[in-house]
Design a protein around this motif. Sequence first.
Motif, PDB file in Angstrom:
ATOM      1  N   TYR A 139       0.813  -1.215   0.000  1.00  0.00           N
ATOM      2  CA  TYR A 139       0.000   0.000   0.000  1.00  0.00           C
ATOM      3  C   TYR A 139       0.850   1.269   0.000  1.00  0.00           C
ATOM      4  CZ  TYR A 139      -3.644  -3.300   1.494  1.00  0.00           C
ATOM      5  OH  TYR A 139      -4.519  -4.348   1.583  1.00  0.00           O
ATOM      6  N   TRP A 140       1.975   1.231   0.731  1.00  0.00           N
ATOM      7  CA  TRP A 140       2.833   2.409   0.856  1.00  0.00           C
ATOM      8  C   TRP A 140       4.084   2.308  -0.006  1.00  0.00           C
ATOM      9  CZ3 TRP A 140       1.564   6.869   3.441  1.00  0.00           C
ATOM     10  CH2 TRP A 140       0.434   6.811   4.264  1.00  0.00           C
ATOM     11  N   GLN A 141       4.187   1.270  -0.806  1.00  0.00           N
ATOM     12  CA  GLN A 141       5.253   1.131  -1.801  1.00  0.00           C
ATOM     13  C   GLN A 141       6.661   1.218  -1.205  1.00  0.00           C
ATOM     14  OE1 GLN A 141       4.741   0.785  -5.754  1.00  0.00           O
ATOM     15  NE2 GLN A 141       3.533  -0.452  -4.322  1.00  0.00           N
ATOM     16  N   PHE A 142       6.931   0.326  -0.252  1.00  0.00           N
ATOM     17  CA  PHE A 142       8.268   0.231   0.333  1.00  0.00           C
ATOM     18  C   PHE A 142       9.159  -0.676  -0.507  1.00  0.00           C
ATOM     19  CE2 PHE A 142       6.343   1.536   4.453  1.00  0.00           C
ATOM     20  CZ  PHE A 142       7.291   2.469   4.846  1.00  0.00           C
ATOM     21  N   LEU A 143      10.407  -0.273  -0.700  1.00  0.00           N
ATOM     22  CA  LEU A 143      11.425  -1.198  -1.188  1.00  0.00           C
ATOM     23  C   LEU A 143      11.763  -2.175  -0.065  1.00  0.00           C
ATOM     24  CD1 LEU A 143      13.753   1.362  -2.986  1.00  0.00           C
ATOM     25  CD2 LEU A 143      12.298  -0.344  -4.112  1.00  0.00           C
ATOM     26  N   LYS A 144      12.335  -3.316  -0.412  1.00  0.00           N
ATOM     27  CA  LYS A 144      12.668  -4.315   0.615  1.00  0.00           C
ATOM     28  C   LYS A 144      13.584  -3.717   1.685  1.00  0.00           C
ATOM     29  CE  LYS A 144      12.241  -8.580  -2.107  1.00  0.00           C
ATOM     30  NZ  LYS A 144      12.975  -9.757  -2.633  1.00  0.00           N
ATOM     31  N   THR A 145      14.642  -3.035   1.234  1.00  0.00           N
ATOM     32  CA  THR A 145      15.622  -2.512   2.191  1.00  0.00           C
ATOM     33  C   THR A 145      14.990  -1.470   3.115  1.00  0.00           C
ATOM     34  OG1 THR A 145      16.315  -0.940   0.478  1.00  0.00           O
ATOM     35  CG2 THR A 145      17.619  -2.949   0.740  1.00  0.00           C
ATOM     36  N   GLY A 151      11.368  -1.739  10.227  1.00  0.00           N
ATOM     37  CA  GLY A 151      10.804  -2.764  11.095  1.00  0.00           C
ATOM     38  C   GLY A 151       9.853  -3.750  10.461  1.00  0.00           C
ATOM     39  N   LEU A 152       9.749  -3.769   9.144  1.00  0.00           N
ATOM     40  CA  LEU A 152       8.857  -4.710   8.471  1.00  0.00           C
ATOM     41  C   LEU A 152       9.608  -5.997   8.131  1.00  0.00           C
ATOM     42  CD1 LEU A 152       7.009  -2.289   6.007  1.00  0.00           C
ATOM     43  CD2 LEU A 152       6.276  -3.032   8.291  1.00  0.00           C
ATOM     44  N   GLU A 153       8.986  -7.119   8.392  1.00  0.00           N
ATOM     45  CA  GLU A 153       9.569  -8.407   8.021  1.00  0.00           C
ATOM     46  C   GLU A 153       9.290  -8.657   6.539  1.00  0.00           C
ATOM     47  OE1 GLU A 153       9.341 -13.173   9.238  1.00  0.00           O
ATOM     48  OE2 GLU A 153       8.271 -11.676  10.438  1.00  0.00           O
ATOM     49  N   VAL A 154      10.354  -8.971   5.809  1.00  0.00           N
ATOM     50  CA  VAL A 154      10.221  -9.196   4.368  1.00  0.00           C
ATOM     51  C   VAL A 154      11.015 -10.429   3.985  1.00  0.00           C
ATOM     52  CG1 VAL A 154      10.536  -8.238   2.058  1.00  0.00           C
ATOM     53  CG2 VAL A 154       9.999  -6.701   3.962  1.00  0.00           C
ATOM     54  N   ASN A 155      10.310 -11.493   3.646  1.00  0.00           N
ATOM     55  CA  ASN A 155      10.942 -12.708   3.125  1.00  0.00           C
ATOM     56  C   ASN A 155       9.930 -13.439   2.245  1.00  0.00           C
ATOM     57  OD1 ASN A 155       9.320 -14.524   4.871  1.00  0.00           O
ATOM     58  ND2 ASN A 155      10.568 -13.656   6.535  1.00  0.00           N
ATOM     59  N   ILE A 158       6.713 -14.210   4.655  1.00  0.00           N
ATOM     60  CA  ILE A 158       6.058 -13.069   5.298  1.00  0.00           C
ATOM     61  C   ILE A 158       6.573 -11.795   4.647  1.00  0.00           C
ATOM     62  CG2 ILE A 158       5.691 -11.799   7.456  1.00  0.00           C
ATOM     63  CD1 ILE A 158       4.489 -14.580   7.536  1.00  0.00           C
ATOM     64  N   ASP A 159       5.657 -10.939   4.202  1.00  0.00           N
ATOM     65  CA  ASP A 159       6.061  -9.648   3.660  1.00  0.00           C
ATOM     66  C   ASP A 159       5.104  -8.592   4.202  1.00  0.00           C
ATOM     67  OD1 ASP A 159       6.837  -7.413   2.261  1.00  0.00           O
ATOM     68  OD2 ASP A 159       7.161  -8.490   0.376  1.00  0.00           O
ATOM     69  N   GLU A 160       5.556  -7.912   5.257  1.00  0.00           N
ATOM     70  CA  GLU A 160       4.667  -6.980   5.956  1.00  0.00           C
ATOM     71  C   GLU A 160       4.505  -5.647   5.228  1.00  0.00           C
ATOM     72  OE1 GLU A 160       5.000  -8.652  10.505  1.00  0.00           O
ATOM     73  OE2 GLU A 160       6.428  -7.093   9.874  1.00  0.00           O
ATOM     74  N   ARG A 161       5.136  -5.507   4.079  1.00  0.00           N
ATOM     75  CA  ARG A 161       4.814  -4.354   3.241  1.00  0.00           C
ATOM     76  C   ARG A 161       3.367  -4.443   2.758  1.00  0.00           C
ATOM     77  NH1 ARG A 161       9.223  -4.553  -1.341  1.00  0.00           N
ATOM     78  NH2 ARG A 161       8.653  -6.765  -1.197  1.00  0.00           N
ATOM     79  N   HIS A 169       2.179   2.198   9.912  1.00  0.00           N
ATOM     80  CA  HIS A 169       3.043   2.584  11.033  1.00  0.00           C
ATOM     81  C   HIS A 169       4.470   2.853  10.547  1.00  0.00           C
ATOM     82  CE1 HIS A 169       0.688   2.227  14.758  1.00  0.00           C
ATOM     83  NE2 HIS A 169      -0.003   1.272  14.144  1.00  0.00           N
ATOM     84  N   ALA A 170       4.985   1.990   9.681  1.00  0.00           N
ATOM     85  CA  ALA A 170       6.342   2.178   9.151  1.00  0.00           C
ATOM     86  C   ALA A 170       6.434   3.450   8.320  1.00  0.00           C
ATOM     87  CB  ALA A 170       6.743   0.961   8.323  1.00  0.00           C
ATOM     88  N   ALA A 171       5.407   3.705   7.505  1.00  0.00           N
ATOM     89  CA  ALA A 171       5.397   4.918   6.681  1.00  0.00           C
ATOM     90  C   ALA A 171       5.405   6.165   7.551  1.00  0.00           C
ATOM     91  CB  ALA A 171       4.181   4.916   5.765  1.00  0.00           C
ATOM     92  N   CYS A 172       4.669   6.127   8.641  1.00  0.00           N
ATOM     93  CA  CYS A 172       4.640   7.269   9.560  1.00  0.00           C
ATOM     94  C   CYS A 172       6.024   7.546  10.133  1.00  0.00           C
ATOM     95  CB  CYS A 172       3.648   7.015  10.692  1.00  0.00           C
ATOM     96  SG  CYS A 172       1.915   7.128  10.191  1.00  0.00           S
TER      97      CYS A 172
END
Length: 331
Positions: A139-145, A151-155, A158-161, A169-172
């Motif tokens: 939704y907020w278009q995060f790159l993996k890094t 703080g988002l788990e990305v594998n 699980i991909d919390e993006r 919360h991460a975007a904020c």
Amino acid sequence: MDRSLLKKIVIFSILPILGSTIIILAGAGQEPDHSLDQKEEKLRKEYHVLTPELPEKMTFASENVPLNLFYVRESLDRELIVNTYFHSSTIMLFKRAYRYFPIIEPILKQKGIPEDFKYLALIESGLRNVVSPAGAAGYWQFLKTTGREYGLEVNKYIDERYNLVKATHAACEYLKDSYEIYGNWALVAAAYNAGKSRIKRVLENQKTDNYYELYLNTETGRYVYRILAIKLIFENPQDYGFYLRKSDFYPVIPTYTVNVDTTINDLVAFAHKFDISYRELKEFNPWLRAPQMPDKSRRLYTITLPQKGYTDYNDRLKKPKDKGDFFEGMK
């Protein structure tokens, strides 16, 4: 073919912006339909394409937008025309926003981020879990890094993006960090598109601290104006030709959560245990990226499930059409 038959072809342009046309062909041997001439004349008189009117003043995140500057005004004018007349896209934004803004808005408020940043999420992804050509996701278009940095788990499991609550919360946090650098919300929005270091470098090179004075690449140069245009349309939809009722939007679906701190080997069986399909499980938990959820570290995960009966449009979701006032906007 008799030349008179050619005169029986009438083309009504219904959506000139989209290039759609309806062609009515009069068949050979039929009596001429004189009403077609009347319909064409009626269409010519009554169908108009108007330039949306710009406001005399507006703000973004309580900061004034300098509409007195010709290039600011014309940049906003461009994005307002694009989004006003790209009807299908803008209507879909309304439909999704009605479901997801109630999730985003309280988090923005809790984190001290201006509510106008909900429109940033809207233009980033259309509130869909899409992936950009550069690999930004959710939704907020995060790159993996960047997602992992915040703080988002990305594998592969699980991909919390793709988790709207956690990604918001991460975007904020990302936006707050940017504000510490720039002290200006328009620059914060631009940095979300271009990256914090690039905007900082451009500010130094051009010797300004004002977004509206920057000469930028096309994408970033249009970015804030796209947010402003969507804000105007969403706050005053009827001013831009959007007559929508609340019953036209996608409703908020009541949910409940289940906490899990162990491996789930079969998410299909897990879904059936709660009397829902695997498809429904994935709709409410798109961050689950595989048919299983390994959890060797016993981390606590929160899985969202729909309240029983609320996913059926013929049951709880179906409501009679609202015959009252049109939706007045998300102010």
